[in-house]
Design a protein around this motif. Structure first.
Motif, PDB file in Angstrom:
ATOM      1  N   PRO A   1      76.882  53.513   6.161  1.00  0.00           N
ATOM      2  CA  PRO A   1      77.032  53.506   4.699  1.00  0.00           C
ATOM      3  C   PRO A   1      76.685  52.158   4.077  1.00  0.00           C
ATOM      4  O   PRO A   1      76.368  52.089   2.887  1.00  0.00           O
ATOM      5  N   SER A   2      76.729  51.071   4.866  1.00  0.00           N
ATOM      6  CA  SER A   2      76.385  49.752   4.306  1.00  0.00           C
ATOM      7  C   SER A   2      74.878  49.629   4.050  1.00  0.00           C
ATOM      8  O   SER A   2      74.435  48.753   3.326  1.00  0.00           O
ATOM      9  N   ASP A   3      74.080  50.524   4.647  1.00  0.00           N
ATOM     10  CA  ASP A   3      72.627  50.502   4.410  1.00  0.00           C
ATOM     11  C   ASP A   3      72.277  51.387   3.216  1.00  0.00           C
ATOM     12  O   ASP A   3      72.890  52.436   3.007  1.00  0.00           O
ATOM     13  N   PRO A   4      71.283  50.965   2.399  1.00  0.00           N
ATOM     14  CA  PRO A   4      70.916  51.761   1.227  1.00  0.00           C
ATOM     15  C   PRO A   4      70.212  53.064   1.592  1.00  0.00           C
ATOM     16  O   PRO A   4      69.760  53.230   2.725  1.00  0.00           O
ATOM     17  N   HIS A   5      70.124  53.988   0.631  1.00  0.00           N
ATOM     18  CA  HIS A   5      69.388  55.233   0.852  1.00  0.00           C
ATOM     19  C   HIS A   5      68.417  55.471  -0.296  1.00  0.00           C
ATOM     20  O   HIS A   5      68.353  54.676  -1.233  1.00  0.00           O
ATOM     21  N   ALA A   6      67.655  56.550  -0.200  1.00  0.00           N
ATOM     22  CA  ALA A   6      66.519  56.724  -1.113  1.00  0.00           C
ATOM     23  C   ALA A   6      66.868  57.548  -2.342  1.00  0.00           C
ATOM     24  O   ALA A   6      67.575  58.556  -2.257  1.00  0.00           O
ATOM     25  N   GLU A   7      66.332  57.104  -3.482  1.00  0.00           N
ATOM     26  CA  GLU A   7      66.402  57.875  -4.717  1.00  0.00           C
ATOM     27  C   GLU A   7      65.000  58.431  -4.959  1.00  0.00           C
ATOM     28  O   GLU A   7      64.050  57.673  -5.157  1.00  0.00           O
ATOM     29  N   LEU A   8      64.863  59.749  -4.936  1.00  0.00           N
ATOM     30  CA  LEU A   8      63.543  60.369  -5.098  1.00  0.00           C
ATOM     31  C   LEU A   8      63.146  60.410  -6.569  1.00  0.00           C
ATOM     32  O   LEU A   8      63.987  60.259  -7.462  1.00  0.00           O
ATOM     33  N   THR A   9      61.875  60.646  -6.823  1.00  0.00           N
ATOM     34  CA  THR A   9      61.363  60.737  -8.195  1.00  0.00           C
ATOM     35  C   THR A   9      62.117  61.818  -8.969  1.00  0.00           C
ATOM     36  O   THR A   9      62.352  61.704 -10.172  1.00  0.00           O
ATOM     37  N   SER A  10      62.540  62.870  -8.263  1.00  0.00           N
ATOM     38  CA  SER A  10      63.267  63.982  -8.882  1.00  0.00           C
ATOM     39  C   SER A  10      64.691  63.598  -9.284  1.00  0.00           C
ATOM     40  O   SER A  10      65.379  64.390  -9.917  1.00  0.00           O
ATOM     41  N   GLY A  11      65.157  62.399  -8.853  1.00  0.00           N
ATOM     42  CA  GLY A  11      66.531  61.997  -9.129  1.00  0.00           C
ATOM     43  C   GLY A  11      67.486  62.337  -7.991  1.00  0.00           C
ATOM     44  O   GLY A  11      68.641  61.905  -7.978  1.00  0.00           O
ATOM     45  N   MET A  12      66.998  63.118  -7.011  1.00  0.00           N
ATOM     46  CA  MET A  12      67.837  63.491  -5.874  1.00  0.00           C
ATOM     47  C   MET A  12      67.982  62.295  -4.922  1.00  0.00           C
ATOM     48  O   MET A  12      67.163  61.376  -4.920  1.00  0.00           O
ATOM     49  N   CYS A  13      69.033  62.371  -4.095  1.00  0.00           N
ATOM     50  CA  CYS A  13      69.234  61.369  -3.042  1.00  0.00           C
ATOM     51  C   CYS A  13      68.672  61.922  -1.741  1.00  0.00           C
ATOM     52  O   CYS A  13      68.709  63.126  -1.507  1.00  0.00           O
ATOM     53  N   SER A  14      68.183  61.026  -0.882  1.00  0.00           N
ATOM     54  CA  SER A  14      67.667  61.487   0.397  1.00  0.00           C
ATOM     55  C   SER A  14      67.916  60.467   1.495  1.00  0.00           C
ATOM     56  O   SER A  14      68.064  59.278   1.235  1.00  0.00           O
ATOM     57  N   ASN A  15      67.951  60.974   2.738  1.00  0.00           N
ATOM     58  CA  ASN A  15      68.161  60.088   3.897  1.00  0.00           C
ATOM     59  C   ASN A  15      66.845  59.731   4.576  1.00  0.00           C
ATOM     60  O   ASN A  15      66.847  59.151   5.655  1.00  0.00           O
ATOM     61  N   GLY A  16      65.723  60.109   3.964  1.00  0.00           N
ATOM     62  CA  GLY A  16      64.459  59.764   4.615  1.00  0.00           C
ATOM     63  C   GLY A  16      63.308  59.794   3.636  1.00  0.00           C
ATOM     64  O   GLY A  16      63.430  60.301   2.513  1.00  0.00           O
TER      65      GLY A  16
END
Ligand SMILES: [Zn+2]
Length: 235
Positions: A41-56
């Motif tokens: 959890p200390s590492d950031p994750h991705a925010e997609l163009t759609s506004g969704m969150c993703s792990n890759g």
């Protein structure tokens, strides 16, 4: 190995050689084309163009834009497909826009197909494809190739476009060749009546922020395209 070494690789040296998935993912990393969350959890994750969150995050174009890499990787996928379908005749290879057009052309050459073509995006209907420039004869066999598959949406749009735009029925080979197969949950062995033959396969989920386990755990979100360094920790 650095990016420069990668761009000096010669396709003829990989004709009869299997490249491991780890190695291909390393090529993606060198091209800034791939990142997967560590689970911490200390590492950031991705925010997609759609506004969704993703792990890759995968962007195949960042790899396939290099002519030598597209050639080598298309040959790897063609070898994998041949290992399954044997000597079966492949008359046509059909890809989809945009990054898939040149890649499927490279697969067509590697697999020994006679013709390479692609569907077009319908300018009037988002998510729909068109097939209107050329007719596939009834007896010809057709293999579908995709560069990146998350869901069946694009796959089916290609089938529907060719089905409605071609003057006669199409003889699809019951397999679909995919460069990067990244559904939200594995295993996914087939789409409809066609089995998946993928070069790279990994699970990548995408959820709205209020359902995101990483947001809940306190991980920060970054947009991959503008904050690549922060997201991947690359210096
Ligand atoms: Zn999130």
């Amino acid at each position: 190995m650095n990016l420069n070494d990668l761009l000096n690789l010669k396709p003829e040296n990989f004709k009869d050689k299997d490249i491991s998935i780890e190695e291909i993912l390393n090529w993606f990393t060198l091209c800034d084309a791939y990142w997967l969350h560590s689970g911490k959890p200390s590492d950031p994750h991705a925010e997609l163009t759609s506004g969704m969150c993703s792990n890759g995050f995968f962007d195949c174009l960042r790899v396939l834009k290099y002519v030598n890499l597209s050639d080598i990787l298309a040959n790897q996928l063609a070898r994998k497909i041949r290992a399954v379908i044997g000597d079966q005749k492949v008359d046509w290879v059909i890809g989809s826009p945009m990054a898939g057009i040149t890649f499927s052309h490279d697969v067509a050459r590697a697999i020994g197909a006679l013709i390479s073509m692609f569907t077009e995006k319908d300018p009037d209907q988002k998510g729909k494809m068109l097939w209107k420039r050329i007719a596939i004869p009834e007896d010809d066999t057709v293999l579908q190739i995709e560069e990146l598959t998350t869901t069946s949406k694009t796959l089916n749009a290609v089938i529907e476009a060719v089905g409605s735009g071609n003057p006669n029925p199409v003889n699809w080979i019951p397999y679909i060749g995919i460069f990067v197969h990244r559904p939200p949950k594995l295993p996914v062995d087939s789409y409809g009546d066609r089995k998946v033959i993928a070069l790279i396969e990994t699970e990548i989920w995408a959820v709205p922020p209020d359902e995101c386990p990483l947001c809940k755990a306190g991980s920060i979100r970054y947009r991959p395209k503008t904050h690549w360094k922060e997201l991947t920790g690359k210096r």
